[in-house]
Motif scaffolding. Sequence first.
Motif, PDB file in Angstrom:
ATOM      1  N   GLY A  38      36.916  34.414  49.863  1.00  0.00           N
ATOM      2  CA  GLY A  38      38.357  34.639  48.575  1.00  0.00           C
ATOM      3  C   GLY A  38      37.457  34.970  47.136  1.00  0.00           C
ATOM      4  O   GLY A  38      36.792  34.243  47.150  1.00  0.00           O
ATOM      5  N   GLY A  40      39.250  34.816  43.428  1.00  0.00           N
ATOM      6  CA  GLY A  40      40.491  35.161  42.900  1.00  0.00           C
ATOM      7  C   GLY A  40      40.514  34.694  41.344  1.00  0.00           C
ATOM      8  O   GLY A  40      39.607  34.534  41.127  1.00  0.00           O
ATOM      9  N   GLY A  42      43.380  32.942  37.448  1.00  0.00           N
ATOM     10  CA  GLY A  42      44.436  32.225  37.788  1.00  0.00           C
ATOM     11  C   GLY A  42      43.445  31.485  36.117  1.00  0.00           C
ATOM     12  O   GLY A  42      43.370  32.169  35.336  1.00  0.00           O
ATOM     13  N   HIS A  61      37.641  31.630  40.465  1.00  0.00           N
ATOM     14  CA  HIS A  61      37.762  30.521  41.778  1.00  0.00           C
ATOM     15  C   HIS A  61      36.814  31.932  42.412  1.00  0.00           C
ATOM     16  O   HIS A  61      37.540  33.085  43.417  1.00  0.00           O
ATOM     17  CB  HIS A  61      38.804  30.335  42.166  1.00  0.00           C
ATOM     18  N   GLN A 168      51.418  32.203  51.187  1.00  0.00           N
ATOM     19  CA  GLN A 168      51.227  33.860  51.229  1.00  0.00           C
ATOM     20  C   GLN A 168      51.969  34.507  50.623  1.00  0.00           C
ATOM     21  O   GLN A 168      53.036  34.024  51.457  1.00  0.00           O
ATOM     22  CB  GLN A 168      49.518  34.073  52.259  1.00  0.00           C
ATOM     23  N   LEU A 177      48.192  37.474  49.107  1.00  0.00           N
ATOM     24  CA  LEU A 177      48.032  37.358  48.087  1.00  0.00           C
ATOM     25  C   LEU A 177      48.227  35.853  47.924  1.00  0.00           C
ATOM     26  O   LEU A 177      48.920  36.050  48.916  1.00  0.00           O
ATOM     27  CB  LEU A 177      48.513  37.712  46.695  1.00  0.00           C
ATOM     28  N   ASN A 178      47.375  35.059  47.716  1.00  0.00           N
ATOM     29  CA  ASN A 178      47.338  33.510  48.292  1.00  0.00           C
ATOM     30  C   ASN A 178      48.185  32.666  46.579  1.00  0.00           C
ATOM     31  O   ASN A 178      47.112  32.872  45.915  1.00  0.00           O
ATOM     32  CB  ASN A 178      46.594  32.649  48.606  1.00  0.00           C
ATOM     33  N   GLN A 201      46.545  29.886  40.427  1.00  0.00           N
ATOM     34  CA  GLN A 201      45.367  30.751  40.667  1.00  0.00           C
ATOM     35  C   GLN A 201      46.108  31.935  41.926  1.00  0.00           C
ATOM     36  O   GLN A 201      46.830  31.702  42.104  1.00  0.00           O
ATOM     37  CB  GLN A 201      44.428  30.711  40.706  1.00  0.00           C
ATOM     38  N   VAL A 202      45.433  33.543  41.629  1.00  0.00           N
ATOM     39  CA  VAL A 202      46.298  33.862  42.697  1.00  0.00           C
ATOM     40  C   VAL A 202      44.573  34.792  43.324  1.00  0.00           C
ATOM     41  O   VAL A 202      43.915  34.927  43.230  1.00  0.00           O
ATOM     42  CB  VAL A 202      46.957  35.137  42.535  1.00  0.00           C
ATOM     43  N   VAL A 203      44.730  34.347  44.839  1.00  0.00           N
ATOM     44  CA  VAL A 203      43.400  34.284  45.188  1.00  0.00           C
ATOM     45  C   VAL A 203      43.792  35.623  46.193  1.00  0.00           C
ATOM     46  O   VAL A 203      44.141  35.125  47.433  1.00  0.00           O
ATOM     47  CB  VAL A 203      42.364  33.488  46.346  1.00  0.00           C
ATOM     48  N   HIS A 204      42.863  36.262  46.797  1.00  0.00           N
ATOM     49  CA  HIS A 204      43.185  37.550  47.906  1.00  0.00           C
ATOM     50  C   HIS A 204      41.731  36.893  49.034  1.00  0.00           C
ATOM     51  O   HIS A 204      40.336  36.931  48.476  1.00  0.00           O
ATOM     52  CB  HIS A 204      42.819  38.814  47.846  1.00  0.00           C
ATOM     53  N   ASP A 205      42.002  36.508  50.333  1.00  0.00           N
ATOM     54  CA  ASP A 205      41.276  36.217  51.539  1.00  0.00           C
ATOM     55  C   ASP A 205      40.550  37.870  52.431  1.00  0.00           C
ATOM     56  O   ASP A 205      41.477  38.281  52.794  1.00  0.00           O
ATOM     57  CB  ASP A 205      41.307  34.941  51.987  1.00  0.00           C
TER      58      ASP A 205
END
Length: 208
Positions: A38, A40, A42, A61, A168, A177-178, A201-205
């Motif tokens: 992942g 991300g 933020g 992150h 998500q 996006l998480n 925060q915004v995270v992509h796995d």
Amino acid sequence: MRITHVRSAILLTAAALAAAIPSQGRAQAAGPRGFFVGVGAGLGRTAEPGNDASHISPALHLRAGWAFTPSLSLVVEAGANAIGSLKVVDQSIPDIGPPVPAPRAIKLQTEWVMASLQVGDPATFYVRPGVGVARHAYDKLTPVGNDQMVAGTGFETGLAAGVAAGRQVRLIPGFPLNVEGIAVWTQGEDSTRPRWSTGLQVVHDFHF
């Protein structure tokens, strides 16, 4: 007649349960499993309450983990908050009492690495508590020559503990996006005090 209705209701309930169990299994089987990474960013706030200092800045992150099921993952995650920040804390008290230290600078850059366990369905809600280690940056003065000091940056390590919670969202098809809220406590050592890092925060796995 009443017995017939009862038997019919029992048969319908059993049939519904039998149909629901495989469908739930198929839904879980369709969810992501295995290794993932992942990435991300933020916005976060890092605070050192003992020095009445805080700073709001972008945060980064990174994480890598293994999804045992769609609702259970083991994660190693890292974050960096208040990157390059410098906060001046006024410690002077004019015209009152004995002399006190002059205003000084406090660096609030904080980095941490934690092992976490994520529990919950990403499509609805999940939490991810974790523990690990952190690194605090601080303003360091190094003596040079006679009566001269050069300002630099020092680092020290301590314990870290935190939790993230989120869900998500799928604004772009095929690119979920998480969106997560985080709170991380990090321990100080000799030159820094305990700090809190909070934010969104915004995270992509990326699943492999």
